[in-house]
Design a protein around this motif. Structure first.
Motif, PDB file in Angstrom:
ATOM      1  N   THR A 144       0.838  -1.215   0.000  1.00 44.95           N
ATOM      2  CA  THR A 144       0.000   0.000   0.000  1.00 44.95           C
ATOM      3  C   THR A 144       0.865   1.255   0.000  1.00 44.95           C
ATOM      4  OG1 THR A 144      -1.744  -1.162   1.209  1.00 44.95           O
ATOM      5  CG2 THR A 144      -1.800   1.235   1.258  1.00 44.95           C
ATOM      6  N   ALA A 145       1.910   1.253   0.839  1.00 44.28           N
ATOM      7  CA  ALA A 145       2.805   2.420   0.925  1.00 44.28           C
ATOM      8  C   ALA A 145       3.554   2.631  -0.383  1.00 44.28           C
ATOM      9  CB  ALA A 145       3.782   2.238   2.079  1.00 44.28           C
ATOM     10  N   GLU A 146       3.998   1.550  -1.032  1.00 42.57           N
ATOM     11  CA  GLU A 146       4.718   1.675  -2.302  1.00 42.57           C
ATOM     12  C   GLU A 146       3.794   2.166  -3.411  1.00 42.57           C
ATOM     13  OE1 GLU A 146       6.522  -2.203  -2.773  1.00 42.57           O
ATOM     14  OE2 GLU A 146       8.469  -1.410  -2.093  1.00 42.57           O
ATOM     15  N   ARG A 182       7.869   6.449   5.034  1.00 42.03           N
ATOM     16  CA  ARG A 182       7.010   5.351   5.515  1.00 42.03           C
ATOM     17  C   ARG A 182       7.439   4.019   4.899  1.00 42.03           C
ATOM     18  NH1 ARG A 182       3.181   3.360   8.224  1.00 42.03           N
ATOM     19  NH2 ARG A 182       1.541   2.006   7.385  1.00 42.03           N
ATOM     20  N   VAL A 183       7.749   4.030   3.591  1.00 39.71           N
ATOM     21  CA  VAL A 183       8.215   2.805   2.936  1.00 39.71           C
ATOM     22  C   VAL A 183       9.500   2.317   3.600  1.00 39.71           C
ATOM     23  CG1 VAL A 183       9.162   1.846   0.791  1.00 39.71           C
ATOM     24  CG2 VAL A 183       7.102   3.258   0.724  1.00 39.71           C
ATOM     25  N   THR A 185      10.586   2.925   6.641  1.00 43.17           N
ATOM     26  CA  THR A 185      10.299   2.470   8.005  1.00 43.17           C
ATOM     27  C   THR A 185       9.671   1.076   8.005  1.00 43.17           C
ATOM     28  OG1 THR A 185       9.983   4.758   8.748  1.00 43.17           O
ATOM     29  CG2 THR A 185       9.034   3.022  10.126  1.00 43.17           C
ATOM     30  N   LEU A 186       8.715   0.856   7.092  1.00 44.26           N
ATOM     31  CA  LEU A 186       8.043  -0.447   7.020  1.00 44.26           C
ATOM     32  C   LEU A 186       9.014  -1.551   6.618  1.00 44.26           C
ATOM     33  CD1 LEU A 186       4.674   0.615   5.364  1.00 44.26           C
ATOM     34  CD2 LEU A 186       4.984  -0.243   7.691  1.00 44.26           C
ATOM     35  N   TYR A 187       9.880  -1.252   5.622  1.00 40.51           N
ATOM     36  CA  TYR A 187      10.866  -2.256   5.216  1.00 40.51           C
ATOM     37  C   TYR A 187      11.822  -2.572   6.357  1.00 40.51           C
ATOM     38  CZ  TYR A 187      10.022  -3.129   0.257  1.00 40.51           C
ATOM     39  OH  TYR A 187       9.493  -3.571  -0.919  1.00 40.51           O
ATOM     40  N   HIS A 188      12.257  -1.536   7.055  1.00 45.83           N
ATOM     41  CA  HIS A 188      13.178  -1.735   8.175  1.00 45.83           C
ATOM     42  C   HIS A 188      12.528  -2.616   9.252  1.00 45.83           C
ATOM     43  CE1 HIS A 188      16.238  -0.906  11.187  1.00 45.83           C
ATOM     44  NE2 HIS A 188      15.265  -0.631  12.024  1.00 45.83           N
ATOM     45  N   ARG A 189      11.265  -2.330   9.556  1.00 43.60           N
ATOM     46  CA  ARG A 189      10.568  -3.111  10.569  1.00 43.60           C
ATOM     47  C   ARG A 189      10.384  -4.561  10.118  1.00 43.60           C
ATOM     48  NH1 ARG A 189      10.065  -4.069  15.766  1.00 43.60           N
ATOM     49  NH2 ARG A 189       7.935  -4.567  16.425  1.00 43.60           N
ATOM     50  N   TRP A 190      10.047  -4.740   8.826  1.00 46.71           N
ATOM     51  CA  TRP A 190       9.876  -6.090   8.293  1.00 46.71           C
ATOM     52  C   TRP A 190      11.184  -6.884   8.397  1.00 46.71           C
ATOM     53  CZ3 TRP A 190      12.117  -8.562   4.006  1.00 46.71           C
ATOM     54  CH2 TRP A 190      11.556  -9.804   3.692  1.00 46.71           C
TER      55      TRP A 190
END
Length: 200
Positions: A144-146, A182-183, A185-190
């Motif tokens: 969704t973010a991408e 946001r992208v 941050t989400l990748y880092h968290r994943w």
């Protein structure tokens, strides 16, 4: 942008900025699918600069510009090639402001990565139930973010955007920077949660 009285004046009698204006006019009238411009904003007054920006935004081919003028690049550039300080160059999809913001965030990301490395070396741990649920939902959140980031990149690459008020253009550019963060941050968290899961 020349007054009628100057139209038949020899070019050798013009100022540096006026000569640049003549060269740019000739270049833009010749027709091409690629333009290469080296510091095109030097010696230009504001009125000429605005006309140049509008002409480049309307140009249907590719424009490669070398410039130190950050605000000019924000208006016309959809991608930035920059030296990375380690002997190489990188391509940034977006304008100059989003690149500067990304480079500001880089030390913070590197510090987080070092901290995560130290935490992992302290010994394996198991994912909590909440983290398992978060990990399961991350691929959809990333997609969704991408999608949103791609939409904003497309908007920034559309010449029609720059016909709107500057405040609207700045808002879109700001939203693009937020979406890119946001992208990341989400990748880092994943990656963080996936590393914990694999270490179990």
């Amino acid at each position: 942008l020349f007054p009628r009285a100057v139209l038949r004046q020899p070019i050798r009698d013009l100022s540096g900025g006026e000569r640049n204006r003549v060269l740019l006019a000739k270049l833009l009238l010749q027709g091409a699918n690629v333009l290469v411009l080296d510091e095109p904003t030097n010696d230009l007054d504001l009125e000429t600069l605005r006309v140049l920006e509008e002409a480049l935004i309307a140009f249907e081919g590719t424009v490669l510009v070398v410039s130190h003028d950050r605000f000019f690049l924000d208006r016309i550039a959809s991608r930035v090639i920059y030296l990375d300080g380690q002997g190489g160059c990188r391509l940034h999809p977006g304008d100059m402001s989003s690149l500067i913001e990304e480079l500001k965030q880089k030390p913070k990301r590197e510090a987080r990565e070092k901290k995560d490395t130290r935490n992992r070396s302290a010994g394996p741990r198991r994912l909590t139930y909440k983290e398992q649920q978060e990990l399961a939902g991350l691929p959809e959140s990333i997609a969704t973010a991408e999608t949103e980031l791609a939409r904003l990149d497309k908007a920034l690459g559309d010449p029609a955007l720059y016909e709107k008020p500057d405040a609207h253009v700045k808002e879109v550019a700001s939203n693009r920077r937020t979406a890119a963060d946001r992208v990341d941050t989400l990748y880092h968290r994943w990656e963080e949660l996936e590393a914990i899961r694999e270490a179990q």
